[in-house]
Scaffold this motif. Structure first.
Motif, PDB file in Angstrom:
ATOM      1  N   ASP A   1     108.533  32.025 -56.254  1.00 36.96           N
ATOM      2  CA  ASP A   1     109.975  31.925 -56.461  1.00 36.96           C
ATOM      3  C   ASP A   1     110.287  32.555 -57.809  1.00 36.96           C
ATOM      4  OD1 ASP A   1     112.618  31.279 -56.815  1.00 36.96           O
ATOM      5  OD2 ASP A   1     112.286  29.121 -56.935  1.00 36.96           O
ATOM      6  N   ALA A   2     110.835  33.743 -57.778  1.00 36.67           N
ATOM      7  CA  ALA A   2     111.059  34.512 -59.002  1.00 36.67           C
ATOM      8  C   ALA A   2     112.385  34.197 -59.679  1.00 36.67           C
ATOM      9  CB  ALA A   2     110.987  36.003 -58.682  1.00 36.67           C
ATOM     10  N   ASN A   3     113.131  33.239 -59.173  1.00 30.32           N
ATOM     11  CA  ASN A   3     114.428  32.942 -59.786  1.00 30.32           C
ATOM     12  C   ASN A   3     114.295  32.548 -61.248  1.00 30.32           C
ATOM     13  OD1 ASN A   3     116.107  33.520 -57.587  1.00 30.32           O
ATOM     14  ND2 ASN A   3     115.558  31.569 -56.649  1.00 30.32           N
ATOM     15  N   GLN A   4     113.238  31.799 -61.591  1.00 39.10           N
ATOM     16  CA  GLN A   4     113.035  31.422 -62.986  1.00 39.10           C
ATOM     17  C   GLN A   4     112.777  32.651 -63.851  1.00 39.10           C
ATOM     18  OE1 GLN A   4     111.378  30.092 -60.432  1.00 39.10           O
ATOM     19  NE2 GLN A   4     111.645  27.893 -60.477  1.00 39.10           N
TER      20      GLN A   4
ATOM     21  N   LEU B   1     113.764  35.936 -63.011  1.00 39.24           N
ATOM     22  CA  LEU B   1     114.842  36.931 -62.954  1.00 39.24           C
ATOM     23  C   LEU B   1     115.986  36.658 -63.927  1.00 39.24           C
ATOM     24  CD1 LEU B   1     114.975  37.644 -59.137  1.00 39.24           C
ATOM     25  CD2 LEU B   1     113.989  39.064 -60.939  1.00 39.24           C
ATOM     26  N   ARG B   2     116.077  35.443 -64.411  1.00 41.64           N
ATOM     27  CA  ARG B   2     117.143  35.170 -65.380  1.00 41.64           C
ATOM     28  C   ARG B   2     116.977  36.005 -66.646  1.00 41.64           C
ATOM     29  NH1 ARG B   2     115.490  29.135 -67.489  1.00 41.64           N
ATOM     30  NH2 ARG B   2     113.462  29.763 -68.239  1.00 41.64           N
TER      31      ARG B   2
ATOM     32  N   VAL C   1     111.670  41.269 -67.573  1.00 38.61           N
ATOM     33  CA  VAL C   1     111.065  40.463 -66.510  1.00 38.61           C
ATOM     34  C   VAL C   1     109.548  40.616 -66.533  1.00 38.61           C
ATOM     35  CG1 VAL C   1     110.801  40.284 -64.005  1.00 38.61           C
ATOM     36  CG2 VAL C   1     113.080  40.399 -64.998  1.00 38.61           C
TER      37      VAL C   1
ATOM     38  N   LYS D   1     106.725  37.658 -67.291  1.00 39.44           N
ATOM     39  CA  LYS D   1     106.025  37.186 -66.099  1.00 39.44           C
ATOM     40  C   LYS D   1     104.789  36.338 -66.407  1.00 39.44           C
ATOM     41  CE  LYS D   1     103.847  38.657 -61.833  1.00 39.44           C
ATOM     42  NZ  LYS D   1     103.255  39.768 -61.130  1.00 39.44           N
TER      43      LYS D   1
ATOM     44  N   THR E   1     105.972  32.708 -67.650  1.00 43.81           N
ATOM     45  CA  THR E   1     107.017  31.964 -66.952  1.00 43.81           C
ATOM     46  C   THR E   1     106.429  31.265 -65.736  1.00 43.81           C
ATOM     47  OG1 THR E   1     108.646  33.596 -67.646  1.00 43.81           O
ATOM     48  CG2 THR E   1     109.272  32.163 -65.828  1.00 43.81           C
TER      49      THR E   1
ATOM     50  N   MET F   1     106.208  29.711 -62.197  1.00 43.85           N
ATOM     51  CA  MET F   1     106.920  29.847 -60.928  1.00 43.85           C
ATOM     52  C   MET F   1     106.203  28.941 -59.931  1.00 43.85           C
ATOM     53  SD  MET F   1     107.726  33.951 -60.774  1.00 43.85           S
ATOM     54  CE  MET F   1     106.104  34.514 -61.235  1.00 43.85           C
TER      55      MET F   1
ATOM     56  N   ASN G   1     106.981  27.311 -57.214  1.00 43.85           N
ATOM     57  CA  ASN G   1     107.279  27.317 -55.778  1.00 43.85           C
ATOM     58  C   ASN G   1     106.884  28.646 -55.160  1.00 43.85           C
ATOM     59  OD1 ASN G   1     108.417  24.779 -56.076  1.00 43.85           O
ATOM     60  ND2 ASN G   1     110.442  25.617 -56.430  1.00 43.85           N
TER      61      ASN G   1
ATOM     62  N   TYR H   1     107.471  30.908 -51.611  1.00 46.22           N
ATOM     63  CA  TYR H   1     108.244  31.069 -50.382  1.00 46.22           C
ATOM     64  C   TYR H   1     107.405  31.830 -49.368  1.00 46.22           C
ATOM     65  CZ  TYR H   1     112.385  29.727 -53.047  1.00 46.22           C
ATOM     66  OH  TYR H   1     113.279  29.050 -53.815  1.00 46.22           O
TER      67      TYR H   1
END
Length: 150
Positions: free
Chosen positions: A34-37, A39-40, A54, A58, A61, A63, A65, A67
């Motif tokens: 889950d890259a939402n954390q 991509l901010r 980003v 990486k 950060t 991640m 979760n 998918y």
């Protein structure tokens, strides 16, 4: 191939599995963190400086979760344990990595009875139900529901 090129910066090879029978691929699983954390840090810019931020963040950060994006077994090998083997392999990969905490299998349509039964069989927790709707703009066209995948 286009999807793989898009997700390459966040792709984790441990979440990309193939199942083989007699040296022929018969099934696969593609999971993405889950890259939402992450991509901010792009601040809305996935070109140039945003993507550089980003990529630099990486490694630092978390991640937790994953998918499950794509999961499939060719029809002649279905119901022969390939699905369960892939599920066990991805479960082991996630457990061993210590980077990830949970996996979500996404985009299982309400018409896909095979996959819904599989999820129930592996005793996964159902978080949500996705329903596919269709809007026919021309009333003269007859509506037929998508056939169930049996």
């Amino acid at each position: 191939m286009a999807l793989l090129k898009e997700v390459k910066p966040i792709l984790d090879p441990d979440l990309f599995l193939f199942a083989y029978a007699d040296k022929e691929p018969v099934g696969f699983f593609l999971g993405l963190p889950d890259a939402n954390q992450l991509l901010r840090y792009a601040k809305g810019d996935l070109n140039g400086p945003g993507m550089l931020r980003v990529l630099l963040r990486k490694p630092f950060t978390p991640m937790p979760n994953v998918y499950g994006i794509i999961f499939g077994v060719i029809p002649e090998y279905q119901l022969k344990g390939i699905e369960s083997g892939l599920a066990a392999s991805i479960h082991d990969a996630i457990r061993k990595s210590r980077k990830y905490k949970q996996i979500e299998l996404l985009w299982i349509g309400d018409f896909n009875k095979k996959m819904l039964n599989f999820v129930e069989h592996i005793q996964a927790k159902k978080l949500r139900t996705l329903i596919t709707y269709r809007k026919i703009f021309d009333a003269s066209i007859p509506f037929e529901r998508c056939p169930y995948v049996e």
